[in-house]
Write a protein that holds these residues in place. Structure first.
Motif, PDB file in Angstrom:
ATOM      1  N   UNK A 289      41.250  38.068  25.167  1.00 53.63           N
ATOM      2  CA  UNK A 289      39.892  37.588  25.990  1.00 53.63           C
ATOM      3  C   UNK A 289      39.874  36.398  26.979  1.00 53.63           C
ATOM      4  N   UNK A 290      40.777  35.634  26.706  1.00 52.51           N
ATOM      5  CA  UNK A 290      41.021  34.310  27.585  1.00 52.51           C
ATOM      6  C   UNK A 290      41.566  34.973  29.009  1.00 52.51           C
ATOM      7  N   UNK A 291      42.579  35.872  28.904  1.00 54.62           N
ATOM      8  CA  UNK A 291      43.290  36.307  29.887  1.00 54.62           C
ATOM      9  C   UNK A 291      42.530  37.375  30.958  1.00 54.62           C
ATOM     10  N   UNK A 292      41.642  38.087  30.228  1.00 56.50           N
ATOM     11  CA  UNK A 292      41.064  39.369  30.702  1.00 56.50           C
ATOM     12  C   UNK A 292      41.697  40.564  30.820  1.00 56.50           C
ATOM     13  N   UNK A 293      42.990  40.658  30.036  1.00 57.76           N
ATOM     14  CA  UNK A 293      43.958  41.684  30.104  1.00 57.76           C
ATOM     15  C   UNK A 293      44.228  41.694  28.580  1.00 57.76           C
ATOM     16  N   UNK A 294      45.070  42.967  28.396  1.00 56.69           N
ATOM     17  CA  UNK A 294      45.638  43.262  26.932  1.00 56.69           C
ATOM     18  C   UNK A 294      47.376  42.734  27.140  1.00 56.69           C
TER      19      UNK A 294
ATOM     20  N   UNK B 174      49.923  34.372  34.505  1.00 61.82           N
ATOM     21  CA  UNK B 174      48.941  35.309  34.123  1.00 61.82           C
ATOM     22  C   UNK B 174      47.365  34.721  34.201  1.00 61.82           C
ATOM     23  N   UNK B 175      47.270  33.594  33.523  1.00 61.50           N
ATOM     24  CA  UNK B 175      45.934  32.876  33.441  1.00 61.50           C
ATOM     25  C   UNK B 175      45.613  32.503  34.893  1.00 61.50           C
ATOM     26  N   UNK B 176      46.506  32.300  35.830  1.00 61.43           N
ATOM     27  CA  UNK B 176      46.402  31.895  36.947  1.00 61.43           C
ATOM     28  C   UNK B 176      45.814  32.912  38.073  1.00 61.43           C
ATOM     29  N   UNK B 177      46.302  33.998  37.645  1.00 59.94           N
ATOM     30  CA  UNK B 177      46.102  34.999  38.508  1.00 59.94           C
ATOM     31  C   UNK B 177      45.317  36.288  37.747  1.00 59.94           C
ATOM     32  N   UNK B 178      44.214  36.015  37.329  1.00 59.92           N
ATOM     33  CA  UNK B 178      43.458  37.011  36.401  1.00 59.92           C
ATOM     34  C   UNK B 178      43.096  38.362  37.033  1.00 59.92           C
ATOM     35  N   UNK B 179      42.851  37.928  38.319  1.00 60.43           N
ATOM     36  CA  UNK B 179      42.420  39.311  39.253  1.00 60.43           C
ATOM     37  C   UNK B 179      43.418  40.321  39.282  1.00 60.43           C
TER      38      UNK B 179
END
Lengths: 321, 321
Positions: free
Chosen positions: A38-43, A291-296
């Protein structure tokens, strides 16, 4: 194949490595966290190489080298230089085969890593914490012992061994779209490239690096190897520069190299300890930090993350006051 | 079946629980460490319940209770009192079903555990850190909300759910000769007894308890329940006393109850973090502490160890200076 003066390992070498090392390494589990997703917006699928007996993926390449030696060379043993985990893992593999192992380590390496080398019967010679001092000291040790030089990453046997990690990950998790691994000298990333470029060429490969030791990122953008002599970062497994073999894979197959600050690395490390509940070292936190810095870039994707090692000094945690 | 005024869960209840909770809990991996095996003189198989999403085995019993409710009761939600992990896990299960969850927690419970409850939408009412205060406060909360009381351990649905853990362990590891789990109120131990007494009655079941909260050990020797009101131990998940249902299982099926000192618990906790590289809470270290203290009893055996939870305050580690 480019002529770089060294044999580039092949996909078949990786398959052979996996057969050779199977009795000596663990098929590590993959951990997930709904909270981190949820935090990262990916699996995110975390491959727990910190769960190898000696605590790092490097047991794969080290075992491949040690158990591939002929009897004559095996009698003289192996030798290496390493910022830590390769030393532990080579000592471990040598102990399993019952052959000598000499290692050159920076005197500043974490005590936990020195203890591990000694527990596995490795003999340590200390050097200054710079690439130049390390290589000089090693030449002396290697000449004295005749041990086979198993470079921590710039060795086709080692890269083929590291490649077995992403082979397992692809077997364990369907539909991965990207893999992110830390980059120091580039052994894990090269093994990942070796395996995925044949097995799943559609999967993006990201290398994650500390801003304060971003020589691989600068090399990647420049198109040639840039090596720093003594970078300083909490991610002590990522201090070493690329070499010709790893540069071959990085320059040919890596999608991009992303960086993170020291604070971002510590934050990601603590997040992982808290929510995955695994003990990992700062180097292993760099992928999540990027990853958290490059969510898009990762939004909605299925992303493999290599937790490379778990040898950390529990008495000196980076978030302790 | 003895008449103890409550339904004793059966092996079939446990099997039904496993089917019911399968979508909501993880089949957690089993970790091993050659180092810890050598240290303990036996083969240890650590079942990592700390890897459940909410970080504890209690998600098994909580999910079994929550997903077994009829629609009318589900609308009013659930309520409980708990020293921590049951509260988090019941909140988590209630969140998955989309129903309310009220929990009474001691004000002294670790901040990490309170944060987890709130993250899952649980509503906390604080009480004093004693059994008597906890039960009084709960009666008030429960009367106000009408939530179904899911006791942290003295509930047949909960015990049946906890029993699914050792069912998985037996499927994962062949030839186990003993299982060691922490004992507080006795939910995990009772579930273990429920499952193994039918599935593998030859397997010895050991409960592990802090010396400073040894009410279960004293009960076991006395032959009746002895309850302390407010014991003090670093193993904050093990403060509560046995109740009639759990006493039934403990008095009928447990091989022995072993105890360890605070120092031995902290040492075992650090050993596990270092060599298994998993983050677990002090309560989960009590089994290893008792095994290391009773080497003769376990010598050469294949021993399952339940790592019950991993919700620990990373800013207050017990070995920090």
């Amino acid at each position: 194949m480019k002529d770089i003066g060294m044999e580039i390992p092949t996909f078949d070498d990786m398959l052979a490595a996996h057969e050779r090392i199977r009795p000596y390494v663990r098929r590590t589990p993959v951990r997930t966290s709904d909270y981190l997703n949820a935090l990262a917006g990916c699996e995110l699928f975390f491959k727990c190489e910190n769960f190898q007996e000696p605590g790092a993926f490097k047991v794969r390449g080290a075992s491949n080298a040690v158990f591939g030696l002929d009897e004559a060379q095996a009698a003289k043993g192996v030798a290496t230089h390493s910022s830590g985990n390769h030393a532990s893992c080579l000592s471990y593999a040598a102990m399993l085969r019952g052959i000598p192992c000499n290692v050159v380590m920076p005197r500043t390496a974490p005590q936990a890593k020195k203890d591990t080398v000694r527990r596995y019967g490795g003999v340590i010679t200390e050097c200054e914490p710079s690439t130049s001092s390390r290589e000089e000291t090693f030449a002396t040790v290697q000449a004295a012992t005749g041990g086979d030089f198993v470079h921590p990453y710039n060795d086709p046997r080692v890269i083929a061994g590291q490649g077995t990690c992403s082979k397992e990950l692809m077997e364990q998790i369907e539909g991965l779209e990207a893999v992110v691994a830390p980059i120091g000298g580039g052994g894990m990333i090269s093994g990942t490239c070796l395996t995925l470029s044949t097995l799943a060429p559609e999967v993006e490969i990201y290398a994650a690096e500390p801003e304060q030791a971003d020589d691989a990122a600068r090399s990647f953008r420049a198109g040639y190897i840039i090596a720093d002599d003594a970078p300083k970062t909490i991610a002590d497994g990522l201090l070493v520069p690329l070499k010709d073999l790893t540069w071959h894979f990085v320059s040919t197959h890596v999608t991009d190299i992303l960086t993170a600050s020291e604070e971002e690395i510590v934050d990601a490390m603590k997040l992982t300890w808290k929510h995955l509940r695994v003990v990992m070292e700062p180097s292993s936190a760099v992928p999540l930090a990027t990853i958290l810095k490059n969510r898009d870039r990762f939004a909605g994707k299925r992303v493999g993350v290599i937790i490379t090692g778990g040898n950390v000094d529990l008495d000196k945690l980076p978030w302790a006051k």
